[in-house]
Design a protein around this motif. Structure first.
Motif, PDB file in Angstrom:
ATOM      1  N   ARG A   1     -31.514 -16.998  25.003  1.00  0.00           N
ATOM      2  CA  ARG A   1     -30.645 -17.367  26.128  1.00  0.00           C
ATOM      3  C   ARG A   1     -29.750 -16.182  26.455  1.00  0.00           C
ATOM      4  O   ARG A   1     -29.497 -15.330  25.598  1.00  0.00           O
ATOM      5  N   LEU A   2     -29.254 -16.163  27.662  1.00  0.00           N
ATOM      6  CA  LEU A   2     -28.335 -15.069  28.018  1.00  0.00           C
ATOM      7  C   LEU A   2     -27.037 -15.201  27.224  1.00  0.00           C
ATOM      8  O   LEU A   2     -26.381 -14.213  26.916  1.00  0.00           O
ATOM      9  N   GLN A   3     -26.659 -16.431  26.902  1.00  0.00           N
ATOM     10  CA  GLN A   3     -25.467 -16.621  26.074  1.00  0.00           C
ATOM     11  C   GLN A   3     -25.705 -15.957  24.718  1.00  0.00           C
ATOM     12  O   GLN A   3     -26.666 -16.254  24.020  1.00  0.00           O
ATOM     13  N   GLY A   4     -24.843 -15.024  24.392  1.00  0.00           N
ATOM     14  CA  GLY A   4     -25.007 -14.297  23.135  1.00  0.00           C
ATOM     15  C   GLY A   4     -25.727 -12.969  23.312  1.00  0.00           C
ATOM     16  O   GLY A   4     -25.768 -12.156  22.400  1.00  0.00           O
TER      17      GLY A   4
ATOM     18  N   PRO B   1     -13.605 -18.532  28.718  1.00  0.00           N
ATOM     19  CA  PRO B   1     -13.528 -17.092  28.438  1.00  0.00           C
ATOM     20  C   PRO B   1     -13.234 -16.837  26.964  1.00  0.00           C
ATOM     21  O   PRO B   1     -12.857 -17.754  26.233  1.00  0.00           O
ATOM     22  N   GLY B   2     -13.392 -15.602  26.545  1.00  0.00           N
ATOM     23  CA  GLY B   2     -13.021 -15.279  25.180  1.00  0.00           C
ATOM     24  C   GLY B   2     -13.589 -13.954  24.722  1.00  0.00           C
ATOM     25  O   GLY B   2     -14.433 -13.353  25.397  1.00  0.00           O
ATOM     26  N   GLY B   3     -13.100 -13.511  23.584  1.00  0.00           N
ATOM     27  CA  GLY B   3     -13.513 -12.220  23.067  1.00  0.00           C
ATOM     28  C   GLY B   3     -14.750 -12.285  22.198  1.00  0.00           C
ATOM     29  O   GLY B   3     -15.282 -11.267  21.773  1.00  0.00           O
ATOM     30  N   ASP B   4     -15.228 -13.501  21.935  1.00  0.00           N
ATOM     31  CA  ASP B   4     -16.351 -13.664  21.025  1.00  0.00           C
ATOM     32  C   ASP B   4     -17.686 -13.339  21.710  1.00  0.00           C
ATOM     33  O   ASP B   4     -17.839 -13.549  22.916  1.00  0.00           O
ATOM     34  N   GLU B   5     -18.632 -12.880  20.935  1.00  0.00           N
ATOM     35  CA  GLU B   5     -19.947 -12.508  21.494  1.00  0.00           C
ATOM     36  C   GLU B   5     -20.658 -13.686  22.157  1.00  0.00           C
ATOM     37  O   GLU B   5     -21.521 -13.499  23.011  1.00  0.00           O
ATOM     38  N   MET B   6     -20.343 -14.923  21.750  1.00  0.00           N
ATOM     39  CA  MET B   6     -21.032 -16.083  22.307  1.00  0.00           C
ATOM     40  C   MET B   6     -20.395 -16.584  23.603  1.00  0.00           C
ATOM     41  O   MET B   6     -20.927 -17.480  24.239  1.00  0.00           O
ATOM     42  N   ARG B   7     -19.271 -16.040  23.967  1.00  0.00           N
ATOM     43  CA  ARG B   7     -18.654 -16.436  25.242  1.00  0.00           C
ATOM     44  C   ARG B   7     -19.452 -15.826  26.389  1.00  0.00           C
ATOM     45  O   ARG B   7     -19.926 -14.688  26.280  1.00  0.00           O
ATOM     46  N   ILE B   8     -19.537 -16.554  27.484  1.00  0.00           N
ATOM     47  CA  ILE B   8     -20.320 -16.038  28.606  1.00  0.00           C
ATOM     48  C   ILE B   8     -19.498 -15.112  29.499  1.00  0.00           C
ATOM     49  O   ILE B   8     -20.050 -14.426  30.346  1.00  0.00           O
ATOM     50  N   MET B   9     -18.196 -15.141  29.333  1.00  0.00           N
ATOM     51  CA  MET B   9     -17.342 -14.227  30.095  1.00  0.00           C
ATOM     52  C   MET B   9     -16.166 -13.807  29.221  1.00  0.00           C
ATOM     53  O   MET B   9     -15.737 -14.565  28.358  1.00  0.00           O
ATOM     54  N   LYS B  10     -15.678 -12.606  29.464  1.00  0.00           N
ATOM     55  CA  LYS B  10     -14.536 -12.157  28.671  1.00  0.00           C
ATOM     56  C   LYS B  10     -13.233 -12.717  29.248  1.00  0.00           C
ATOM     57  O   LYS B  10     -12.382 -13.171  28.511  1.00  0.00           O
ATOM     58  N   HIS B  11     -13.116 -12.659  30.569  1.00  0.00           N
ATOM     59  CA  HIS B  11     -11.884 -13.140  31.225  1.00  0.00           C
ATOM     60  C   HIS B  11     -12.218 -14.192  32.271  1.00  0.00           C
ATOM     61  O   HIS B  11     -13.240 -14.080  32.957  1.00  0.00           O
TER      62      HIS B  11
ATOM     63  N   LEU C   1     -32.649 -15.745  19.124  1.00  0.00           N
ATOM     64  CA  LEU C   1     -32.511 -14.287  19.240  1.00  0.00           C
ATOM     65  C   LEU C   1     -31.140 -14.004  19.869  1.00  0.00           C
ATOM     66  O   LEU C   1     -30.949 -14.185  21.063  1.00  0.00           O
ATOM     67  N   THR C   2     -30.200 -13.620  19.040  1.00  0.00           N
ATOM     68  CA  THR C   2     -28.837 -13.366  19.516  1.00  0.00           C
ATOM     69  C   THR C   2     -28.399 -11.990  19.024  1.00  0.00           C
ATOM     70  O   THR C   2     -27.839 -11.836  17.944  1.00  0.00           O
ATOM     71  N   ILE C   3     -28.677 -10.992  19.845  1.00  0.00           N
ATOM     72  CA  ILE C   3     -28.441  -9.607  19.431  1.00  0.00           C
ATOM     73  C   ILE C   3     -27.664  -8.832  20.501  1.00  0.00           C
ATOM     74  O   ILE C   3     -26.825  -7.988  20.201  1.00  0.00           O
ATOM     75  N   GLY C   4     -27.972  -9.166  21.771  1.00  0.00           N
ATOM     76  CA  GLY C   4     -27.577  -8.306  22.900  1.00  0.00           C
ATOM     77  C   GLY C   4     -26.111  -7.938  23.001  1.00  0.00           C
ATOM     78  O   GLY C   4     -25.773  -6.840  23.438  1.00  0.00           O
TER      79      GLY C   4
ATOM     80  N   GLY D   1     -20.651 -21.756  19.879  1.00  0.00           N
ATOM     81  CA  GLY D   1     -21.923 -22.427  20.120  1.00  0.00           C
ATOM     82  C   GLY D   1     -22.960 -21.514  20.717  1.00  0.00           C
ATOM     83  O   GLY D   1     -22.715 -20.359  21.001  1.00  0.00           O
ATOM     84  N   GLY D   2     -24.145 -22.053  20.903  1.00  0.00           N
ATOM     85  CA  GLY D   2     -25.215 -21.271  21.512  1.00  0.00           C
ATOM     86  C   GLY D   2     -26.227 -20.805  20.504  1.00  0.00           C
ATOM     87  O   GLY D   2     -27.410 -20.761  20.768  1.00  0.00           O
ATOM     88  N   ALA D   3     -25.784 -20.477  19.316  1.00  0.00           N
ATOM     89  CA  ALA D   3     -26.721 -20.071  18.265  1.00  0.00           C
ATOM     90  C   ALA D   3     -26.278 -20.770  16.979  1.00  0.00           C
ATOM     91  O   ALA D   3     -25.102 -21.016  16.775  1.00  0.00           O
TER      92      ALA D   3
END
Lengths: 372, 406
Positions: free
Chosen positions: A188-191, A222-232, B156-159, B175-177
């Motif tokens: 998924r694009l998320q992550g 939003p958020g700083g985590d890699e799993m967030r879809i937007m930073k702000h 697959l969570t790398i990008g 969430g998500g992974a």
């Protein structure tokens, strides 16, 4: 230089496919206004952004118009065939009446058709809504795929205005949840992909939510985590704009734990109140206000803007608003010296400017208040 | 440095010529090497240093770096992340093992520069923190690839790990992974790579800081390049999937039976469209189009009517009906597969010798034509119509004229 790709989704009403280049409130295109403010920071205020910016029009008005056109065409064909049989005159008159109401008067569609019907179609027919957000998702996807060079440090940012805010919220939720299988793995694009920022102007995403009770539980945070879809996430509303104030986007009221403490700085709730034109709802009206564009520019530029510059830009803007003009006239009144002709002249000019400005608001404060 | 833009690693792996090109002795004629600043003068200011390092990290200069560009190019040429649609786990993992080794060496160089007072303690601390961040990201990427290879992780969570703004990585993710896929014991806070590199220079000359910052930038770019390549198949598939769904919606509304607003609302209700969330991506159109009180026009033949009115134009109202618009969803029988829909209809006509109102069954053929059988209190009629939008205007006019003549 790395680029910030700014994808702009229009609001309700008639818009061309290249709407950011079409003149809007103040007879200036949104793109020109945006770039004017961006360039002004660099030219006159020594702001050195880390990144370039590039703006794109994302559109869906054509999809709605195509559907409305399709309905009109169906009715016209029905009516034409009925004309071949005089027994169906009554039915034909009924369909002709519908067609008459649905077709543009002169060159322009009526307010009812450009706004109310668009909103009704989007909000009540979920198939239409699904097709619109898929179309917008496809446009965003193609830009992410073809324009954004992550190896150079590029990032994308999305701005949604009015009904476009709801389109953006739904589209991104779906786009980042779209799941595919590659070599047996779920992707998924998320992550894997993240937007630098999302800005919702005159935000109606909550008002047009599919399910309000679960609205704030989604990935749209939003958020700083890699799993967030937007930073702000920037939520922007004007106090006098009724659109964004109807069932406003207010996550913390519904869930005080909407964002963990470390992410709370990534949510920017911007509420403005100054007027720079009678077209309160227009996106240009919003972007004239430094309180709107400065936080976004800091994110796009990747560097903070000094407090001095912010104060200067805010005060320059304020002078141009009715409140600023009123204050200016009031200052002149305080300094008025009836024995001094210069002072009298200055006071007269300030009051006249205020009066002219008020007249302009009265004259231009048309029915749509910038909805068009 | 636009010469590399547009060529992904996959492109190289498909084109041996490009690999050969990578192995050739590098000269400015192959790229914009002249624009790459690999050294700064003794008198370089902080501002010129900041500009140089920003421009360096955003460019492809890491591939032409006189110190290590050759080995990086060789590594790119040797590692094929995707081979025939399969992820080469070992190859990809080797990239991140290599990064761990490289960052270790840079840390050692940094220690030497610090001891020899070529870089200030504060500047060194900035770079130490950055190297720590990037080393941890190499370990995390390496571990995740291992979890995927072993089948313990299906996501697959790398990008995002190597994006320029270095997002935070935590087990307590949004969430998500699955937590297992994140595969780490300790999280990493988000980190601004630009600021860390810029803040490394705190003395009068940034010459030595630039050498170290450049080395870090080279390794970061390799991490970024390969993480992008690992995610590339997925990204491509997601964007293709969205484009495919968009095409389906286009077919649903404009290449199948035209629907009026009431039909769309009825379809949404019957097919449960109002209950479909967006948590699993974009929705596809419902497999059936439903029609409610949908008006239509046709030519009807009623044999029992008086000879002048046997063949008449009629209005029919599809009280309720459906249409399976996508051929793939229809019955898999030679003739039946062409019947896309059925509707119950009320028919109105004005004839001598039969009732004015009848009832009928209307069949839709391949989204376009409609034919039906009607009954007026026992008098049977045959209706023929065509899709309004596709065939009506041209074919129907001709068909109707022909029928009337007949």
């Amino acid at each position: 230089m790395a680029t910030r790709h700014v994808l702009c989704v229009h609001g309700i009403g008639s818009h061309t496919d290249d709407w950011i280049n079409s003149p809007d409130d103040g007879d200036i295109a949104f793109k020109d206004l945006f770039l004017d403010r961006w360039n002004n920071l660099q030219t006159n205020h020594d702001y050195r952004p880390r990144h370039d910016i590039k703006l794109y029009s994302i559109h869906y008005n054509d999809a709605i118009e195509r559907l409305l056109g399709n309905w009109v065409e169906q009715l016209e064909l029905l009516s034409n065939r009925m004309s071949e049989n005089s027994d169906f005159q009554k039915e034909k008159d009924f369909f002709d009446g519908l067609i008459e109401n649905a077709k543009p008067a002169g060159d322009k569609r009526s307010f009812l058709l450009t706004h109310v019907l668009d909103l009704l179609v989007f909000a009540s027919l979920y198939s239409v809504q699904d097709s619109i957000i898929t179309n917008v998702g496809n446009q965003i996807g193609q830009i992410l795929k073809n324009e954004v060079d992550y190896n150079r440090g590029d990032q994308a940012c999305v701005i949604g205005h009015s009904m476009g805010s709801s389109v953006v919220e739904k589209t991104l939720k779906a786009l980042f949840s779209e799941s595919v299988s590659v070599d047996g793995l779920k992707f998924r694009l998320q992550g894997n992909e993240r937007l630098a920022a999302v800005m919702l102007v005159a935000n109606v995403s909550y008002a047009l939510a599919r399910k309000r009770d679960a609205f704030y539980n989604s990935i749209f945070r939003p958020g700083g985590d890699e799993m967030r879809i937007m930073k702000h996430l920037l939520n922007v509303n004007h106090k006098l704009d009724p659109v964004g104030n109807f069932k406003p986007f207010d996550p913390y009221r519904h869930n005080p734990d909407w964002l963990p403490a470390e992410d709370q700085d990534h949510y920017h709730n911007v509420e403005i109140s100054r007027l720079s034109s009678p077209m309160v709802h227009s996106i240009n009206h919003y972007f004239r206000d430094p309180n709107v564009y400065l936080p976004l520019f800091e994110i796009l530029g990747g560097k903070s803007i000094t407090k001095t510059v912010k104060i200067k830009l805010r005060s320059d803007f304020e002078v141009e608003t009715p409140v600023g003009k009123f204050r200016s006239a009031r200052e002149s009144l305080r300094g008025l010296d009836v024995t001094d002709a210069k002072s009298m002249k200055e006071f007269y000019e300030k009051v006249k400017a205020l009066s002219d400005y008020a007249q302009e608001f009265k004259r231009e404060g048309g029915a749509d208040h910038g909805l068009a | 440095m636009g010469w590399l833009n547009g060529f992904t690693l996959r492109t190289w792996s498909l084109h041996p010529f490009l690999i050969l090109l990578l192995c050739l002795p590098w000269s400015s004629s192959y790229g914009d090497e002249a624009a790459c600043r690999f050294e700064l003068g003794d008198d370089s200011t902080k501002r010129s240093y900041e500009e140089a390092i920003t421009s360096y990290i955003e460019s492809d200069c890491y591939l032409t770096d006189p110190d290590e560009g050759g080995s990086l190019r060789k590594e790119i040429g040797n590692v094929h992340v995707w081979q025939d649609g399969k992820l080469n786990y070992e190859g990809a993992r080797s990239v991140y093992r290599e990064r761990q080794d490289s960052f270790r060496k840079i840390r050692s160089d940094l220690g030497v520069a610090e001891r020899e007072k070529k870089i200030t303690q504060e500047g060194a601390q900035e770079l130490h923190t950055l190297i720590g961040q990037l080393t941890s990201r190499s370990v995390i990427t390496y571990d995740r690839l291992g979890l995927m290879a072993s089948g313990r992780c299906e996501d697959l969570t790398i990008g995002n790990i190597w994006k320029f703004d270095l997002p935070a990585i935590s087990r307590n993710s949004s969430g998500g992974a699955s937590t297992e896929c994140l595969g780490i014991t300790n999280g990493l806070p988000e980190f601004d790579i630009y600021s860390a590199l810029e803040n490394a220079c705190t003395d009068s000359s940034c010459k030595d800081e630039y050498i170290l910052a450049r080395k870090i930038a080279n390794q970061f770019k390799m991490g970024l390049l390969f993480s992008g390549e690992i995610a590339s198949e997925g990204r491509e598939a997601v964007f293709n999937s969205v484009a495919e769904k968009n095409k389906l919606w286009d077919q649903f509304f404009y290449e199948s039976r035209p629907m009026l607003p009431l039909d769309i609302a009825f379809t949404d209700w019957i097919e449960g469209v109002y209950d479909r969330p967006l948590d699993n991506g974009f929705n596809v159109p419902p497999s059936k189009q439903w029609f409610l009180l949908h008006p239509g026009i046709g030519i009807e033949w009623v044999d029992a009517a008086e000879s002048t009115t046997k063949n008449e134009i009629v209005i029919y109202l599809e009280a309720i009906g459906f249409n399976i618009w996508n051929e793939k969803d229809r019955f898999d029988f030679p003739i039946l597969r062409h019947i896309s829909g059925v509707s119950l209809a009320a028919v109105a006509s004005d004839r001598i010798g039969v009732d004015n109102i009848g009832a009928g069954l209307v069949f839709t053929i391949n989204n376009s034509y409609q034919f039906g059988v009607s009954s007026y209190d026992g008098d049977v009629g045959v209706i023929l119509s065509v899709n309004f939008m596709d065939m009506f205007r041209e074919n129907y006019m001709n068909s109707a004229k022909l029928l009337k003549k007949f």
